[in-house]
Design a protein around this motif. Structure first.
Motif, PDB file in Angstrom:
ATOM      1  N   HIS A  44      11.511  73.549  49.314  1.00 54.04           N
ATOM      2  CA  HIS A  44      10.342  74.417  49.381  1.00 54.04           C
ATOM      3  C   HIS A  44       9.062  73.611  49.575  1.00 54.04           C
ATOM      4  CE1 HIS A  44       8.896  73.474  45.295  1.00 54.04           C
ATOM      5  NE2 HIS A  44      10.126  73.618  44.852  1.00 54.04           N
ATOM      6  N   GLY A  45       8.023  74.321  49.987  1.00 51.21           N
ATOM      7  CA  GLY A  45       6.721  73.699  50.192  1.00 51.21           C
ATOM      8  C   GLY A  45       5.907  73.707  48.919  1.00 51.21           C
ATOM      9  N   GLY A  46       4.617  73.646  49.103  1.00 49.64           N
ATOM     10  CA  GLY A  46       3.714  73.628  47.945  1.00 49.64           C
ATOM     11  C   GLY A  46       2.745  72.458  48.035  1.00 49.64           C
ATOM     12  N   PRO A  47       2.993  71.426  47.208  1.00 51.38           N
ATOM     13  CA  PRO A  47       3.977  71.338  46.135  1.00 51.38           C
ATOM     14  C   PRO A  47       3.701  72.372  45.034  1.00 51.38           C
ATOM     15  CG  PRO A  47       2.850  69.228  46.486  1.00 51.38           C
ATOM     16  CD  PRO A  47       2.125  70.248  47.284  1.00 51.38           C
ATOM     17  N   GLY A  48       4.739  72.660  44.254  1.00 53.51           N
ATOM     18  CA  GLY A  48       4.571  73.542  43.118  1.00 53.51           C
ATOM     19  C   GLY A  48       5.061  74.958  43.310  1.00 53.51           C
ATOM     20  N   SER A  49       5.498  75.314  44.518  1.00 55.00           N
ATOM     21  CA  SER A  49       5.797  76.720  44.792  1.00 55.00           C
ATOM     22  C   SER A  49       7.092  77.206  44.158  1.00 55.00           C
ATOM     23  CB  SER A  49       5.866  76.951  46.309  1.00 55.00           C
ATOM     24  OG  SER A  49       4.636  76.653  46.908  1.00 55.00           O
ATOM     25  N   GLY A  50       8.183  76.484  44.333  1.00 54.69           N
ATOM     26  CA  GLY A  50       9.489  76.937  43.887  1.00 54.69           C
ATOM     27  C   GLY A  50      10.259  77.600  45.016  1.00 54.69           C
ATOM     28  N   ALA A  51      11.573  77.594  44.901  1.00 54.73           N
ATOM     29  CA  ALA A  51      12.444  78.184  45.924  1.00 54.73           C
ATOM     30  C   ALA A  51      12.335  79.701  45.896  1.00 54.73           C
ATOM     31  CB  ALA A  51      13.884  77.749  45.687  1.00 54.73           C
ATOM     32  N   ALA A  68      19.363  75.296  46.873  1.00 59.59           N
ATOM     33  CA  ALA A  68      17.899  75.374  46.836  1.00 59.59           C
ATOM     34  C   ALA A  68      17.389  75.050  45.435  1.00 59.59           C
ATOM     35  CB  ALA A  68      17.433  76.763  47.262  1.00 59.59           C
ATOM     36  N   PRO A  69      16.881  73.837  45.234  1.00 55.60           N
ATOM     37  CA  PRO A  69      16.327  73.483  43.923  1.00 55.60           C
ATOM     38  C   PRO A  69      14.850  73.848  43.812  1.00 55.60           C
ATOM     39  CG  PRO A  69      16.392  71.554  45.329  1.00 55.60           C
ATOM     40  CD  PRO A  69      16.958  72.687  46.151  1.00 55.60           C
ATOM     41  N   ASP A  70      14.424  74.087  42.593  1.00 57.01           N
ATOM     42  CA  ASP A  70      12.994  74.148  42.275  1.00 57.01           C
ATOM     43  C   ASP A  70      12.587  72.725  41.888  1.00 57.01           C
ATOM     44  OD1 ASP A  70      12.878  76.873  42.661  1.00 57.01           O
ATOM     45  OD2 ASP A  70      13.059  77.379  40.544  1.00 57.01           O
ATOM     46  N   GLN A  71      11.680  72.143  42.661  1.00 56.67           N
ATOM     47  CA  GLN A  71      11.299  70.757  42.415  1.00 56.67           C
ATOM     48  C   GLN A  71      10.707  70.595  41.013  1.00 56.67           C
ATOM     49  OE1 GLN A  71       8.798  69.819  45.858  1.00 56.67           O
ATOM     50  NE2 GLN A  71      10.312  70.846  47.157  1.00 56.67           N
ATOM     51  N   ARG A  72      10.723  69.406  40.530  1.00 52.96           N
ATOM     52  CA  ARG A  72      10.300  69.075  39.156  1.00 52.96           C
ATOM     53  C   ARG A  72       8.974  69.756  38.794  1.00 52.96           C
ATOM     54  NH1 ARG A  72      10.999  63.312  36.183  1.00 52.96           N
ATOM     55  NH2 ARG A  72      13.040  63.568  37.170  1.00 52.96           N
ATOM     56  N   ARG A 264      -1.557  73.527  39.487  1.00 46.39           N
ATOM     57  CA  ARG A 264      -1.604  72.340  38.627  1.00 46.39           C
ATOM     58  C   ARG A 264      -0.756  71.227  39.268  1.00 46.39           C
ATOM     59  NH1 ARG A 264       0.743  73.984  33.434  1.00 46.39           N
ATOM     60  NH2 ARG A 264      -1.205  75.138  33.267  1.00 46.39           N
ATOM     61  N   ILE A 265       0.464  71.589  39.705  1.00 47.76           N
ATOM     62  CA  ILE A 265       1.331  70.625  40.375  1.00 47.76           C
ATOM     63  C   ILE A 265       0.699  70.184  41.694  1.00 47.76           C
ATOM     64  CG2 ILE A 265       3.572  70.290  41.487  1.00 47.76           C
ATOM     65  CD1 ILE A 265       3.902  70.421  38.527  1.00 47.76           C
ATOM     66  N   GLN A 266       0.176  71.147  42.456  1.00 43.23           N
ATOM     67  CA  GLN A 266      -0.355  70.836  43.776  1.00 43.23           C
ATOM     68  C   GLN A 266      -1.573  69.912  43.701  1.00 43.23           C
ATOM     69  OE1 GLN A 266      -1.503  73.386  47.788  1.00 43.23           O
ATOM     70  NE2 GLN A 266       0.148  74.055  46.446  1.00 43.23           N
ATOM     71  N   SER A 267      -2.485  70.182  42.785  1.00 39.99           N
ATOM     72  CA  SER A 267      -3.661  69.318  42.654  1.00 39.99           C
ATOM     73  C   SER A 267      -3.246  67.913  42.230  1.00 39.99           C
ATOM     74  CB  SER A 267      -4.657  69.910  41.653  1.00 39.99           C
ATOM     75  OG  SER A 267      -4.075  70.063  40.366  1.00 39.99           O
ATOM     76  N   HIS A 268      -2.231  67.819  41.383  1.00 38.97           N
ATOM     77  CA  HIS A 268      -1.708  66.527  40.932  1.00 38.97           C
ATOM     78  C   HIS A 268      -1.186  65.724  42.125  1.00 38.97           C
ATOM     79  CE1 HIS A 268       0.639  63.674  38.534  1.00 38.97           C
ATOM     80  NE2 HIS A 268       1.742  64.072  39.140  1.00 38.97           N
ATOM     81  N   TYR A 269      -0.401  66.358  42.984  1.00 37.02           N
ATOM     82  CA  TYR A 269       0.177  65.660  44.133  1.00 37.02           C
ATOM     83  C   TYR A 269      -0.867  65.335  45.192  1.00 37.02           C
ATOM     84  CZ  TYR A 269       5.091  65.461  42.921  1.00 37.02           C
ATOM     85  OH  TYR A 269       6.288  65.111  42.338  1.00 37.02           O
ATOM     86  N   LEU A 270      -1.744  66.277  45.475  1.00 38.82           N
ATOM     87  CA  LEU A 270      -2.732  66.030  46.521  1.00 38.82           C
ATOM     88  C   LEU A 270      -3.751  64.979  46.101  1.00 38.82           C
ATOM     89  CD1 LEU A 270      -3.377  69.598  47.978  1.00 38.82           C
ATOM     90  CD2 LEU A 270      -1.728  67.859  48.698  1.00 38.82           C
ATOM     91  N   LEU A 271      -4.097  64.960  44.809  1.00 34.80           N
ATOM     92  CA  LEU A 271      -5.021  63.935  44.320  1.00 34.80           C
ATOM     93  C   LEU A 271      -4.456  62.541  44.559  1.00 34.80           C
ATOM     94  CD1 LEU A 271      -7.631  63.182  42.799  1.00 34.80           C
ATOM     95  CD2 LEU A 271      -6.346  63.450  40.665  1.00 34.80           C
TER      96      LEU A 271
END
Length: 353
Positions: A44-51, A68-72, A264-271
């Motif tokens: 899945h995309g996102g990050p943070g979205s889930g399957a 289809a996993p939900d990423q960490r 929260r996940i997305q801002s963490h990854y994009l930062l």
């Protein structure tokens, strides 16, 4: 849209499973399709979205197996929304743990947007475990992509939203903006500012996707069959998000909770630019080509989130290193994988032997 009951008689998602990744993380994952079929890992995309069920649409569930996993930290993986020990190398390790758990020798990967970054990282680390890649709307983690969504696009009249959760001006440094958003979204007891930040981000994301759809609809030639209903559904989602932006906050609201966790996940990854070093994606593409892993690149020609040039550049790089190992398909569509022309292209690529 796939219904809850497909040709397998078991529904596209069978019972959700969980895989222990070591405290505190547990990864939720789903199985679908033919248990003895060709295995496909769906990222899945996102990050943070889930399957979600839309990931299954390109597959023939009568002869293919979907994993289809939900990423960490994403979706139903626990702890939900956690950024602790959450980075791209950990996600790659999680996928390899899942492959071993399933007893698979090799699998193919289908990924879109942020998922293409993870797919390339996994294939670079474990090329012998990858049959082939189908990558839709490749994401380059560039300042243009991230800033265009959160700064440049936000300042346009058509994308303006009420409230001043963050400044739209490009004079504000993007890392500072992402750090501020991450700070707002990290709070265990969400404040109004954090709630409005998550809602605004969701609205900007939806409007950027809609902008690409609209440009595709206005393109030369007859309207693509099925495009108008998809556009109408996207507009309804946008209106719901806009209406929700004005609602009073409710800490128990599940939609708001999911948005806070996602961003929260997305801002963490994009930062941290996806925890990929400068030039890292180019090196991953090179490694994949030299390992002999085939890649089908599919990209909406009107994508307003991830520039089509990303796929064009990487496919050209592969062609120089390993002629004939990759293909490139541009579709009359925007960013989303369920737009008719993109979905048709994905089905064709995934379905080839």
């Amino acid at each position: 849209m796939i219904s809850k009951n497909d040709a397998t008689g078991q529904g596209p998602w069978r019972r959700q499973r969980d895989l222990d990744l070591g405290a505190p993380h547990r990864m939720a994952w789903h199985l679908g399709g033919n248990p003895d079929g060709e295995p496909w890992l769906l990222l899945h995309g996102g990050p943070g979205s889930g399957a979600n069920l839309s990931l299954l649409a390109p597959l023939d569930l009568r002869r293919q197996r979907a994993i289809a996993p939900d990423q960490r930290g994403s979706g139903a993986s626990r702890p939900r929304g956690s950024t602790l020990r959450n980075h791209t190398a950990a996600l790659v390790s999680d996928l390899e743990a899942l492959r071993r758990h399933l007893g698979l020798e090799r699998w193919s990967l289908l990924a879109g947007s942020w998922g293409t970054v993870l797919a390339l990282a996994y294939a670079q680390a474990h090329p012998q475990r990858v049959q082939r890649l189908v990558l839709r709307g490749a994401f380059a983690l560039s300042r243009r992509e991230i800033g265009g969504l959160l700064q440049g696009a936000a300042s346009g009249k058509t994308l303006s939203v009420p409230g001043a959760v963050w400044p739209a001006s490009r004079s504000v440094a993007l890392p500072a903006l992402l750090a501020r958003l991450r700070q707002l979204l990290q709070s265990g007891t969400p404040a109004v500012a954090g709630l409005r930040a998550a809602r605004r981000w969701a609205l900007l994301e939806s409007r950027a996707a809609a902008r690409g759809m609209w440009r595709a609809l206005l393109g030369a030639g007859p309207v693509v069959a099925g495009a108008r209903p998809v556009w109408a559904a996207q507009r309804r989602r946008e209106r719901r998000l806009a209406a929700g932006f004005r609602r009073r906050g409710n800490r128990s609201d599940r939609t708001d909770q999911a948005l806070r966790r996602k961003f929260r996940i997305q801002s963490h990854y994009l930062l941290h630019r996806g925890f990929v070093r400068p030039g890292g994606l180019d090196r991953a593409v090179r490694a994949v080509a030299l390992a002999g892993v085939s890649v089908d690149w599919v990209h909406g020609a009107f994508d307003a989130v991830c520039p089509p040039q990303n796929s064009r550049r990487w496919q050209a790089q592969m062609e120089r290193l390993a002629p004939g190992l990759s293909s490139l398909t541009f579709t009359r569509a925007g960013h989303l994988g369920h737009e008719p022309k993109t979905l048709a292209a994905l089905r064709e690529k995934v379905g080839r032997s």
